[in-house]
Design an enzyme around this catalytic site. Structure first.
Site, PDB file in Angstrom:
ATOM      1  N   ARG A  46       0.847  -1.190   0.000  1.00 49.66           N
ATOM      2  CA  ARG A  46       0.000   0.000   0.000  1.00 49.66           C
ATOM      3  C   ARG A  46       0.883   1.241   0.000  1.00 49.66           C
ATOM      4  O   ARG A  46       1.978   1.233   0.553  1.00 49.66           O
ATOM      5  CB  ARG A  46      -0.884   0.033   1.244  1.00 49.66           C
ATOM      6  CG  ARG A  46      -1.936  -1.041   1.288  1.00 49.66           C
ATOM      7  CD  ARG A  46      -2.736  -0.974   2.609  1.00 49.66           C
ATOM      8  NE  ARG A  46      -3.663  -2.074   2.680  1.00 49.66           N
ATOM      9  CZ  ARG A  46      -3.379  -3.257   3.226  1.00 49.66           C
ATOM     10  NH1 ARG A  46      -2.183  -3.476   3.760  1.00 49.66           N
ATOM     11  NH2 ARG A  46      -4.279  -4.216   3.245  1.00 49.66           N
ATOM     12  N   LYS A  70      -2.092  -0.169   7.935  1.00 53.11           N
ATOM     13  CA  LYS A  70      -3.509  -0.511   7.986  1.00 53.11           C
ATOM     14  C   LYS A  70      -3.803  -1.642   8.974  1.00 53.11           C
ATOM     15  O   LYS A  70      -4.755  -1.574   9.737  1.00 53.11           O
ATOM     16  CB  LYS A  70      -4.019  -0.896   6.596  1.00 53.11           C
ATOM     17  CG  LYS A  70      -5.496  -1.225   6.573  1.00 53.11           C
ATOM     18  CD  LYS A  70      -5.991  -1.531   5.190  1.00 53.11           C
ATOM     19  CE  LYS A  70      -7.473  -1.881   5.229  1.00 53.11           C
ATOM     20  NZ  LYS A  70      -7.992  -2.192   3.901  1.00 53.11           N
ATOM     21  N   HIS A 135      -3.707   3.282  -5.205  1.00 48.78           N
ATOM     22  CA  HIS A 135      -4.016   1.870  -4.985  1.00 48.78           C
ATOM     23  C   HIS A 135      -3.958   1.078  -6.292  1.00 48.78           C
ATOM     24  O   HIS A 135      -3.885  -0.150  -6.281  1.00 48.78           O
ATOM     25  CB  HIS A 135      -5.377   1.733  -4.307  1.00 48.78           C
ATOM     26  CG  HIS A 135      -5.383   0.741  -3.204  1.00 48.78           C
ATOM     27  ND1 HIS A 135      -4.607   0.859  -2.081  1.00 48.78           N
ATOM     28  CD2 HIS A 135      -6.051  -0.428  -3.065  1.00 48.78           C
ATOM     29  CE1 HIS A 135      -4.819  -0.177  -1.296  1.00 48.78           C
ATOM     30  NE2 HIS A 135      -5.672  -0.980  -1.876  1.00 48.78           N
ATOM     31  N   ARG A 138      -0.906  -1.266  -6.363  1.00 51.44           N
ATOM     32  CA  ARG A 138      -1.083  -2.531  -5.643  1.00 51.44           C
ATOM     33  C   ARG A 138      -1.960  -3.489  -6.449  1.00 51.44           C
ATOM     34  O   ARG A 138      -1.660  -4.674  -6.578  1.00 51.44           O
ATOM     35  CB  ARG A 138      -1.676  -2.244  -4.264  1.00 51.44           C
ATOM     36  CG  ARG A 138      -1.901  -3.458  -3.383  1.00 51.44           C
ATOM     37  CD  ARG A 138      -2.261  -2.971  -1.974  1.00 51.44           C
ATOM     38  NE  ARG A 138      -2.978  -3.938  -1.177  1.00 51.44           N
ATOM     39  CZ  ARG A 138      -2.410  -4.817  -0.359  1.00 51.44           C
ATOM     40  NH1 ARG A 138      -1.095  -4.851  -0.257  1.00 51.44           N
ATOM     41  NH2 ARG A 138      -3.132  -5.644   0.352  1.00 51.44           N
ATOM     42  N   HIS A 161      -5.663 -11.205   2.441  1.00 52.33           N
ATOM     43  CA  HIS A 161      -7.117 -11.216   2.299  1.00 52.33           C
ATOM     44  C   HIS A 161      -7.715 -12.444   2.984  1.00 52.33           C
ATOM     45  O   HIS A 161      -7.038 -13.451   3.181  1.00 52.33           O
ATOM     46  CB  HIS A 161      -7.515 -11.210   0.829  1.00 52.33           C
ATOM     47  CG  HIS A 161      -7.276  -9.896   0.151  1.00 52.33           C
ATOM     48  ND1 HIS A 161      -7.180  -9.767  -1.215  1.00 52.33           N
ATOM     49  CD2 HIS A 161      -7.119  -8.645   0.647  1.00 52.33           C
ATOM     50  CE1 HIS A 161      -6.976  -8.510  -1.530  1.00 52.33           C
ATOM     51  NE2 HIS A 161      -6.918  -7.802  -0.417  1.00 52.33           N
ATOM     52  N   TYR A 170     -10.927  -7.942  -5.739  1.00 52.72           N
ATOM     53  CA  TYR A 170     -10.031  -6.815  -5.492  1.00 52.72           C
ATOM     54  C   TYR A 170      -9.205  -6.450  -6.720  1.00 52.72           C
ATOM     55  O   TYR A 170      -9.028  -5.287  -7.048  1.00 52.72           O
ATOM     56  CB  TYR A 170      -9.116  -7.174  -4.306  1.00 52.72           C
ATOM     57  CG  TYR A 170      -8.077  -6.148  -3.968  1.00 52.72           C
ATOM     58  CD1 TYR A 170      -8.406  -5.011  -3.234  1.00 52.72           C
ATOM     59  CD2 TYR A 170      -6.760  -6.318  -4.366  1.00 52.72           C
ATOM     60  CE1 TYR A 170      -7.447  -4.070  -2.911  1.00 52.72           C
ATOM     61  CE2 TYR A 170      -5.792  -5.376  -4.044  1.00 52.72           C
ATOM     62  CZ  TYR A 170      -6.139  -4.261  -3.317  1.00 52.72           C
ATOM     63  OH  TYR A 170      -5.193  -3.325  -3.000  1.00 52.72           O
TER      64      TYR A 170
END
Length: 187
Positions: A46, A70, A135, A138, A161, A170
């Protein structure tokens, strides 16, 4: 502000030619910005974890060790040979304590919003449409990792995840699969 858009609203860059165009554009704009993009699409980290890195975090090592902002989890990521070469070139004249991505204004690292401007501006300059932001880097890593390996379980682990379906959604693979199925569907 556009820089605050939700992370799930941006797309990966699927076309390798568009990735090459962005690298070339950024290389002519700023070596730091080129390296930011290259680092992002090759690490899968990220932006919040990328911008705070120092030279000592990436020099003379095979693995990145990052405490994710995060999640608070420590992530250990093996660097590709190509990324290690880019790091070596980029950091050649830098001290171990230097930030990898220093701000041109002030003493800290480049901010998220400035990083967004870099990535989004380069995409626009290269004619790349769709939702592009930090993002995107990523997601681009994830999309191309999956395309090359077809190993969703490994990518799920890399991204942290909870399920393969989350990872596929995603990186936009679920959407691609639906589009392809509908393209081939007829009654």
């Amino acid at each position: 502000m556009a820089a605050k858009q939700g992370q799930n609203t941006v797309d990966p860059i699927r076309d390798p030619e568009q990735i090459r165009a962005m690298k070339e554009y950024l290389l002519h704009q700023s070596y730091r910005d080129y390296f930011l993009f290259t680092f992002g699409i090759n690490s899968g980290l990220r932006i919040s974890d990328i911008v705070s890195l120092r030279v000592m975090d990436v020099r003379n090592t095979d693995h990145l060790r990052v405490k994710e902002k995060k999640t608070g989890k420590i992530r250990k990521i093996r660097m590709t040979g190509a990324l290690k070469q880019e790091i070596e070139k980029y950091t050649r004249q830098m001290a171990d304590s230097d930030l990898l991505f220093p701000s041109r204004k002030g003493k800290g690292p480049i901010g998220r919003e400035n990083a967004w401007r870099v990535v989004n501006g380069a995409a626009r300059a290269c004619g790349i449409t769709g939702a592009i932001g930090t993002h995107t880097m990523r997601k681009t890593f994830g999309y191309h990792f999956y395309q090359q390996t077809k190993d969703v379980a490994m990518l799920q682990q890399i991204f942290g995840h909870s399920a393969p379906s989350v990872t596929l959604r995603y990186i936009g693979i679920s959407e691609d699969m639906v589009d392809q199925a509908l393209d081939n569907f007829s009654l």
